[in-house]
Design an enzyme around this catalytic site. Structure first.
Site, PDB file in Angstrom:
ATOM      1  N   ASP A 181       0.753  -1.276   0.111  1.00 13.84           N
ATOM      2  CA  ASP A 181      -0.236  -0.096  -0.227  1.00 13.84           C
ATOM      3  C   ASP A 181       0.534   0.984  -0.151  1.00 13.84           C
ATOM      4  O   ASP A 181       2.172   1.113   0.526  1.00 13.84           O
ATOM      5  CB  ASP A 181      -1.082  -0.220   1.168  1.00 13.84           C
ATOM      6  CG  ASP A 181      -1.850   0.746   1.098  1.00 13.84           C
ATOM      7  OD1 ASP A 181      -2.119   1.824  -0.126  1.00 13.84           O
ATOM      8  OD2 ASP A 181      -2.960   1.146   2.236  1.00 13.84           O
TER       9      ASP A 181
ATOM     10  N   GLY B  56      -0.049   5.266  -4.542  1.00 16.63           N
ATOM     11  CA  GLY B  56      -0.624   6.172  -5.072  1.00 16.63           C
ATOM     12  C   GLY B  56       0.002   7.849  -3.754  1.00 16.63           C
ATOM     13  O   GLY B  56      -0.336   8.662  -4.734  1.00 16.63           O
ATOM     14  N   ARG B  57      -0.017   7.823  -2.516  1.00 17.28           N
ATOM     15  CA  ARG B  57       0.070   8.602  -2.218  1.00 17.28           C
ATOM     16  C   ARG B  57       2.275   8.623  -2.092  1.00 17.28           C
ATOM     17  O   ARG B  57       2.016  10.045  -2.434  1.00 17.28           O
ATOM     18  CB  ARG B  57       0.460   8.665  -0.465  1.00 17.28           C
ATOM     19  CG  ARG B  57      -1.364   8.773   0.160  1.00 17.28           C
ATOM     20  CD  ARG B  57      -1.642   7.784   1.109  1.00 17.28           C
ATOM     21  NE  ARG B  57      -1.751   6.815   0.801  1.00 17.28           N
ATOM     22  CZ  ARG B  57      -1.855   6.185   1.902  1.00 17.28           C
ATOM     23  NH1 ARG B  57      -1.479   6.169   3.230  1.00 17.28           N
ATOM     24  NH2 ARG B  57      -1.671   4.429   1.864  1.00 17.28           N
ATOM     25  N   TRP B  58       2.557   7.892  -2.104  1.00 20.16           N
ATOM     26  CA  TRP B  58       3.963   7.987  -2.725  1.00 20.16           C
ATOM     27  C   TRP B  58       4.289   9.291  -4.140  1.00 20.16           C
ATOM     28  O   TRP B  58       5.326  10.243  -4.183  1.00 20.16           O
ATOM     29  CB  TRP B  58       4.791   6.685  -3.013  1.00 20.16           C
ATOM     30  CG  TRP B  58       6.026   6.676  -3.227  1.00 20.16           C
ATOM     31  CD1 TRP B  58       7.341   6.602  -2.109  1.00 20.16           C
ATOM     32  CD2 TRP B  58       6.767   6.888  -4.731  1.00 20.16           C
ATOM     33  NE1 TRP B  58       8.391   6.379  -3.032  1.00 20.16           N
ATOM     34  CE2 TRP B  58       7.883   7.170  -4.627  1.00 20.16           C
ATOM     35  CE3 TRP B  58       6.366   6.690  -6.155  1.00 20.16           C
ATOM     36  CZ2 TRP B  58       9.002   6.797  -5.303  1.00 20.16           C
ATOM     37  CZ3 TRP B  58       7.363   7.321  -6.778  1.00 20.16           C
ATOM     38  CH2 TRP B  58       8.309   6.953  -6.974  1.00 20.16           C
TER      39      TRP B  58
ATOM     40  N   HIS C 279       3.203   3.102  -9.146  1.00 20.89           N
ATOM     41  CA  HIS C 279       2.834   1.549  -9.288  1.00 20.89           C
ATOM     42  C   HIS C 279       3.525   0.958  -9.849  1.00 20.89           C
ATOM     43  O   HIS C 279       4.320  -0.342  -9.861  1.00 20.89           O
ATOM     44  CB  HIS C 279       1.681   1.641  -9.998  1.00 20.89           C
ATOM     45  CG  HIS C 279       0.135   1.227  -8.774  1.00 20.89           C
ATOM     46  ND1 HIS C 279      -0.613   1.436  -7.908  1.00 20.89           N
ATOM     47  CD2 HIS C 279      -1.141   2.209  -9.713  1.00 20.89           C
ATOM     48  CE1 HIS C 279      -1.521   1.545  -7.588  1.00 20.89           C
ATOM     49  NE2 HIS C 279      -2.059   2.347  -8.329  1.00 20.89           N
TER      50      HIS C 279
ATOM     51  N   SER D  95      -7.063  -6.118  -5.518  1.00 21.29           N
ATOM     52  CA  SER D  95      -7.733  -6.989  -5.219  1.00 21.29           C
ATOM     53  C   SER D  95      -9.312  -6.908  -5.705  1.00 21.29           C
ATOM     54  O   SER D  95      -9.456  -6.300  -6.960  1.00 21.29           O
ATOM     55  CB  SER D  95      -8.532  -5.946  -3.588  1.00 21.29           C
ATOM     56  OG  SER D  95      -9.382  -5.311  -4.054  1.00 21.29           O
TER      57      SER D  95
ATOM     58  N   GLU E 273     -12.283  -5.428  -4.820  1.00 20.44           N
ATOM     59  CA  GLU E 273     -12.734  -3.757  -5.061  1.00 20.44           C
ATOM     60  C   GLU E 273     -11.773  -2.730  -5.899  1.00 20.44           C
ATOM     61  O   GLU E 273     -12.680  -1.969  -6.918  1.00 20.44           O
ATOM     62  CB  GLU E 273     -13.148  -3.519  -3.404  1.00 20.44           C
ATOM     63  CG  GLU E 273     -13.619  -4.296  -2.268  1.00 20.44           C
ATOM     64  CD  GLU E 273     -13.101  -5.543  -2.643  1.00 20.44           C
ATOM     65  OE1 GLU E 273     -12.403  -6.040  -2.047  1.00 20.44           O
ATOM     66  OE2 GLU E 273     -14.702  -6.146  -2.402  1.00 20.44           O
TER      67      GLU E 273
ATOM     68  N   TRP F 181     -11.187  -2.638  -8.847  1.00 21.20           N
ATOM     69  CA  TRP F 181     -11.767  -2.937 -10.623  1.00 21.20           C
ATOM     70  C   TRP F 181     -12.476  -1.309 -10.238  1.00 21.20           C
ATOM     71  O   TRP F 181     -12.899  -0.631 -11.521  1.00 21.20           O
ATOM     72  CB  TRP F 181     -12.508  -3.836 -10.681  1.00 21.20           C
ATOM     73  CG  TRP F 181     -12.179  -5.012 -11.785  1.00 21.20           C
ATOM     74  CD1 TRP F 181     -12.559  -6.061 -10.399  1.00 21.20           C
ATOM     75  CD2 TRP F 181     -11.418  -5.451 -11.926  1.00 21.20           C
ATOM     76  NE1 TRP F 181     -11.686  -7.283 -10.819  1.00 21.20           N
ATOM     77  CE2 TRP F 181     -10.737  -6.484 -11.487  1.00 21.20           C
ATOM     78  CE3 TRP F 181     -10.985  -4.770 -13.030  1.00 21.20           C
ATOM     79  CZ2 TRP F 181     -10.203  -7.137 -12.668  1.00 21.20           C
ATOM     80  CZ3 TRP F 181      -9.785  -5.744 -14.095  1.00 21.20           C
ATOM     81  CH2 TRP F 181      -9.852  -7.004 -13.563  1.00 21.20           C
TER      82      TRP F 181
ATOM     83  N   LEU G 103      11.297 -20.654  -2.557  1.00 22.78           N
ATOM     84  CA  LEU G 103       9.824 -20.096  -2.494  1.00 22.78           C
ATOM     85  C   LEU G 103       8.735 -20.001  -3.187  1.00 22.78           C
ATOM     86  O   LEU G 103       8.599 -19.867  -5.032  1.00 22.78           O
ATOM     87  CB  LEU G 103      10.287 -18.714  -2.699  1.00 22.78           C
ATOM     88  CG  LEU G 103       8.544 -17.238  -2.482  1.00 22.78           C
ATOM     89  CD1 LEU G 103       9.392 -17.143  -0.820  1.00 22.78           C
ATOM     90  CD2 LEU G 103       9.717 -15.846  -2.779  1.00 22.78           C
TER      91      LEU G 103
ATOM     92  N   ARG H 161      -5.656  -1.185   8.743  1.00 15.24           N
ATOM     93  CA  ARG H 161      -6.241  -2.320   8.602  1.00 15.24           C
ATOM     94  C   ARG H 161      -6.306  -3.527   7.431  1.00 15.24           C
ATOM     95  O   ARG H 161      -5.566  -3.769   6.464  1.00 15.24           O
ATOM     96  CB  ARG H 161      -8.198  -1.315   7.814  1.00 15.24           C
ATOM     97  CG  ARG H 161      -7.484  -0.822   6.404  1.00 15.24           C
ATOM     98  CD  ARG H 161      -8.543  -0.382   5.835  1.00 15.24           C
ATOM     99  NE  ARG H 161      -8.223   0.868   4.825  1.00 15.24           N
ATOM    100  CZ  ARG H 161      -8.031   1.916   5.155  1.00 15.24           C
ATOM    101  NH1 ARG H 161      -8.221   2.325   6.518  1.00 15.24           N
ATOM    102  NH2 ARG H 161      -7.649   2.465   4.362  1.00 15.24           N
TER     103      ARG H 161
HETATM  104  C1  FPP Z   1      -2.079  -0.240  -2.892  1.00 15.47           C
HETATM  105  O1  FPP Z   1      -1.878   1.026  -3.248  1.00 15.47           O
HETATM  106  C2  FPP Z   1      -1.405  -1.194  -4.619  1.00 15.47           C
HETATM  107  C3  FPP Z   1      -2.223  -1.554  -5.111  1.00 15.47           C
HETATM  108  C4  FPP Z   1      -3.468  -1.420  -5.071  1.00 15.47           C
HETATM  109  C5  FPP Z   1      -1.750  -1.642  -6.665  1.00 15.47           C
HETATM  110  C6  FPP Z   1      -0.484  -2.447  -6.343  1.00 15.47           C
HETATM  111  C7  FPP Z   1      -0.204  -3.022  -7.331  1.00 15.47           C
HETATM  112  C8  FPP Z   1       1.798  -2.726  -7.667  1.00 15.47           C
HETATM  113  C9  FPP Z   1       2.734  -2.521  -6.758  1.00 15.47           C
HETATM  114  C10 FPP Z   1       1.764  -3.707  -9.331  1.00 15.47           C
HETATM  115  C11 FPP Z   1       0.959  -4.712  -9.769  1.00 15.47           C
HETATM  116  C12 FPP Z   1       1.903  -5.696  -9.560  1.00 15.47           C
HETATM  117  C13 FPP Z   1       2.765  -7.140  -9.857  1.00 15.47           C
HETATM  118  C14 FPP Z   1       2.242  -8.057  -9.112  1.00 15.47           C
HETATM  119  C15 FPP Z   1       3.588  -6.085 -10.747  1.00 15.47           C
HETATM  120  P1  FPP Z   1      -2.648   2.573  -3.555  1.00 15.47           P
HETATM  121  O2  FPP Z   1      -3.004   2.727  -5.023  1.00 15.47           O
HETATM  122  O3  FPP Z   1      -3.845   2.222  -2.755  1.00 15.47           O
HETATM  123  O4  FPP Z   1      -1.916   3.712  -2.924  1.00 15.47           O
HETATM  124  P2  FPP Z   1      -2.403   4.975  -2.708  1.00 15.47           P
HETATM  125  O5  FPP Z   1      -3.627   3.758  -0.980  1.00 15.47           O
HETATM  126  O6  FPP Z   1      -1.818   5.441  -1.835  1.00 15.47           O
HETATM  127  O7  FPP Z   1      -3.145   5.807  -2.796  1.00 15.47           O
END
Ligand code: FPP
Length: 255
Positions: A34, A37-39, A51, A79, A81, A83, A145, A208
């Site tokens: 997680d 997006g904020r990063w 991402h 997830s 959700e 989508w 693994l 959470r």
């Molecule tokens: C959550 O951060 C991250 C996701 C919903 C997507 C994670 C996906 C990847 C790292 C790339 C694809 C995966 C693979 C296996 C190559 P957020 O977007 O909810 O962040 P935020 O809460 O700061 O908005």
């Protein structure tokens, strides 16, 4: 009260006292990746760049888990959700998945990793399904693994699948209703045959579970941190494992 590891106080530094017990490495580590997006927002970048940076974090973490002898690493990538996010973000994540598999396959295979997925992957774009299928077929006999990529994964959805599967088995006379027990449910989950996660790691400051491994987390240790996933380093993984090793796991028993 949850203890949150404040990376700001100790940026990327493993304190002197951190010495991992290599005899008690968690068998199964699960991570909610997680904060992408904020990063990105902090850097005035589009969310998709977050991402992209998040994918870069995966390589060293998988490598270190392999080296430490972790049996399963489950990464929550998309997830049921997710989508509901803007279409371009969903597409970007799916493309990153395909690129990740293409770019990392040789290295993962060389490191004896099984590339597996959990979730209802039938609903993913065709190219993702094809690449995931190929990666699994080519690595399924590896003995290191198991990397579980949780894709279109939801804990409730997984339980629904499991319950429907059990009802089907009963209706087809494969098992009787009285035989159904906790093991029957575990055997019908996407994680069938795998140990439950010993530790669930969630960076980014959210406290959470977000529909992740709802059945399997019954006795998992939780580790939260304010580090955003793109900034998560192997030092942070070590810190999480160290803290896990300091916990007193009683599984409802008295010591
Ligand atoms: C959550 O951060 C991250 C996701 C919903 C997507 C994670 C996906 C990847 C790292 C790339 C694809 C995966 C693979 C296996 C190559 P957020 O977007 O909810 O962040 P935020 O809460 O700061 O908005």
């Amino acid at each position: 009260m949850f203890k949150i590891f404040q990376s700001k106080n100790k940026p990327g530094v493993i304190p002197e006292e951190i010495k991992l017990d290599y005899q008690r490495i968690p068998k199964h580590i699960a991570i909610i990746m997680d904060g992408n997006g904020r990063w990105a927002k902090e850097r005035n970048l589009p969310r998709t760049m977050g991402h992209k940076a998040g994918v870069e974090t995966i390589r060293p973490i998988v490598k270190e888990c392999s080296r430490l002898g972790v049996k399963c690493l489950t990464l929550y990538a998309f997830s049921t959700e997710n989508w509901k996010r803007p279409q371009d973000e969903v597409e970007a994540i799916m493309n990153l998945l395909v690129q990740y598999l293409a770019k990392e396959f040789d290295e993962l295979n060389k490191n004896n990793v099984v590339i597996n997925s959990i979730g209802d992957i039938g609903k993913l774009p065709e190219q993702c399904r094809i690449e995931l299928g190929k990666a699994y077929e080519k690595t399924k006999n590896n003995t290191g693994l198991t990397l579980n990529l949780a894709l279109n994964y939801g804990g409730r959805d997984e339980l629904l699948h499991a319950f429907k599967g059990i009802i089907k088995d009963i209706n087809e006379g494969k098992i009787s209703e009285s035989e159904v027990d906790e093991q029957t449910i575990a055997d019908h989950l996407f994680t069938a045959g795998m140990p439950d996660p010993d530790i669930i790691i969630r960076p980014s400051g959210e406290l959470r579970l977000s529909n992740f491994l709802l059945w399997q987390c019954a006795y998992s240790e939780f580790w939260f941190s304010d580090i955003k996933w793109p900034d998560f380093k192997t030092d942070d993984l070590h810190r999480a494992i160290y803290d896990y090793q300091m916990r007193d796991r009683r599984f409802g028993k008295v010591k």
